[in-house]
Design an enzyme around this catalytic site. Structure first.
Site, PDB file in Angstrom:
ATOM      1  N   GLU A 150       0.840  -1.211   0.000  1.00 17.87           N
ATOM      2  CA  GLU A 150       0.000   0.000   0.000  1.00 17.87           C
ATOM      3  C   GLU A 150       0.871   1.256   0.000  1.00 17.87           C
ATOM      4  O   GLU A 150       0.584   2.235  -0.696  1.00 17.87           O
ATOM      5  CB  GLU A 150      -0.915   0.057   1.242  1.00 17.87           C
ATOM      6  CG  GLU A 150      -1.838  -1.123   1.418  1.00 17.87           C
ATOM      7  CD  GLU A 150      -1.222  -2.247   2.230  1.00 17.87           C
ATOM      8  OE1 GLU A 150      -0.043  -2.579   2.011  1.00 17.87           O
ATOM      9  OE2 GLU A 150      -1.915  -2.801   3.076  1.00 17.87           O
ATOM     10  N   CYS A 174      -2.069  -2.934   7.337  1.00 13.94           N
ATOM     11  CA  CYS A 174      -1.628  -2.896   8.743  1.00 13.94           C
ATOM     12  C   CYS A 174      -1.890  -1.485   9.292  1.00 13.94           C
ATOM     13  O   CYS A 174      -2.322  -0.591   8.540  1.00 13.94           O
ATOM     14  CB  CYS A 174      -0.150  -3.256   8.827  1.00 13.94           C
ATOM     15  SG  CYS A 174       0.888  -1.941   8.163  1.00 13.94           S
TER      16      CYS A 174
HETATM   17  N1  LIG Z   1      -1.170  -4.909   4.295  1.00 17.67           N
HETATM   18  C1  LIG Z   1       0.059  -5.447   4.204  1.00 17.67           C
HETATM   19  C2  LIG Z   1       0.494  -6.349   5.145  1.00 17.67           C
HETATM   20  C3  LIG Z   1       1.751  -6.888   5.015  1.00 17.67           C
HETATM   21  N2  LIG Z   1       2.543  -6.540   3.992  1.00 17.67           N
HETATM   22  C4  LIG Z   1       3.850  -7.182   3.812  1.00 17.67           C
HETATM   23  C5  LIG Z   1       4.897  -7.019   4.802  1.00 17.67           C
HETATM   24  C6  LIG Z   1       5.688  -8.303   4.665  1.00 17.67           C
HETATM   25  O1  LIG Z   1       6.539  -8.259   3.540  1.00 17.67           O
HETATM   26  C7  LIG Z   1       4.614  -9.288   4.412  1.00 17.67           C
HETATM   27  C8  LIG Z   1       4.109  -9.952   5.680  1.00 17.67           C
HETATM   28  O2  LIG Z   1       5.062 -10.908   6.044  1.00 17.67           O
HETATM   29  P1  LIG Z   1       4.712 -12.070   7.089  1.00 17.67           P
HETATM   30  O3  LIG Z   1       4.525 -11.406   8.403  1.00 17.67           O
HETATM   31  O4  LIG Z   1       3.472 -12.735   6.605  1.00 17.67           O
HETATM   32  O5  LIG Z   1       5.901 -12.969   7.043  1.00 17.67           O
HETATM   33  O6  LIG Z   1       3.576  -8.562   3.802  1.00 17.67           O
HETATM   34  C9  LIG Z   1       2.093  -5.628   3.064  1.00 17.67           C
HETATM   35  O7  LIG Z   1       2.783  -5.315   2.090  1.00 17.67           O
HETATM   36  N3  LIG Z   1       0.872  -5.108   3.211  1.00 17.67           N
END
Ligand SMILES: Nc1ccn([C@H]2C[C@H](O)[C@@H](COP(=O)(O)O)O2)c(=O)n1
Length: 228
Positions: A150, A174
């Protein structure tokens, strides 16, 4: 006194019956009077009115049904549009190098034109060979470096402002991304997957408070998986 002979009795009966028949006749000719004509007219009028009402009712029912059908068709078109943009967000997510979670985001303007896309990745120049996509070492955790989908989409925008734009993202934003989306004054967030973790719960709390609506979209079976 002598009892009346049979012929006389019969004559008397005939006269009586004629007299009562005459009365009946008078009565029935009275029922064809102006009163009964009015009644007949009234009944006819009522019948016509009833028919007109029935025709009106039928017309109303048809119109209502048409409106319901139209609403259903519009809702279906809208859902198809959201699914189409979320599929694009899914395709975009495939560019992410995160081995655990690939996230894609597509932002569209009021005319449904795509104004930006983004996926989760390290910042420009931050080398994947030096910074690892790891979570084991707290000192070298990927979450310290990664730019969320985002956030990248907000930064990459090809327009002056994101006011009233719509965001399509494969994973619920998030708390940090929610802050940015609220500040960007986007209109609505559509997402595919959700997580019951603190950053996501905080995000929901904040979005609701800021009155930025969000909605989870379910993809039609079999159409969500993208073969590449
Ligand atoms: N809305 C979101 C939530 C998470 N991300 C990204 C950040 C990390 O690269 C990955 C999450 O990693 P995990 O905790 O599942 O190993 O996703 C995002 O881009 N946007």
């Amino acid at each position: 006194m002598h009892p009346a002979p049979l012929a006389e009795k019969n004559e008397a009966k005939r006269k009586k019956s004629k007299a009562s028949g005459g009365r009946r006749h008078r009565l029935s000719s009275q029922s064809a009077s102006p009163d009964s004509e009015n009644l007949a007219k009234h009944c006819e009028k009522r019948e016509k009115l009833k028919k007109r009402c029935e025709a009106k009712d039928e017309k109303m029912t048809n119109t209502n049904q048409q409106l319901i059908d139209e609403d259903a068709r519009k809702a279906e078109n809208q859902l198809e549009k959201h699914q189409r943009f979320l599929r694009m967000a899914k395709v975009t997510s495939l560019r992410s190098k995160d081995p655990n979670t690939q996230v894609g985001c597509v932002i569209v303007d009021k005319e449904n034109c795509i104004v930006s896309v983004g996926y989760n990745g390290f910042p420009i120049g931050v080398d994947d060979d030096v910074f690892r996509w790891d979570k084991e070492d707290p000192e070298d955790n990927k979450h310290l470096y990664v730019v969320h989908a985002e956030m990248n989409a907000i930064i990459n925008k090809r327009c002056a402002t994101l006011h009233d734009c719509t965001v399509y993202v494969t994973l619920f934003p998030c708390n940090k991304c929610a802050q940015m989306l609220i500040q960007s004054r986007v209109k609505k967030v559509y997402f595919l997957e959700d997580r019951d973790e603190l950053p996501f719960r905080a995000s929901k709390k904040m979005l609701e408070h800021a009155k930025l609506p969000y909605e989870q979209i379910v993809m039609p079976r079999g159409k969500y998986v993208i073969e590449c």
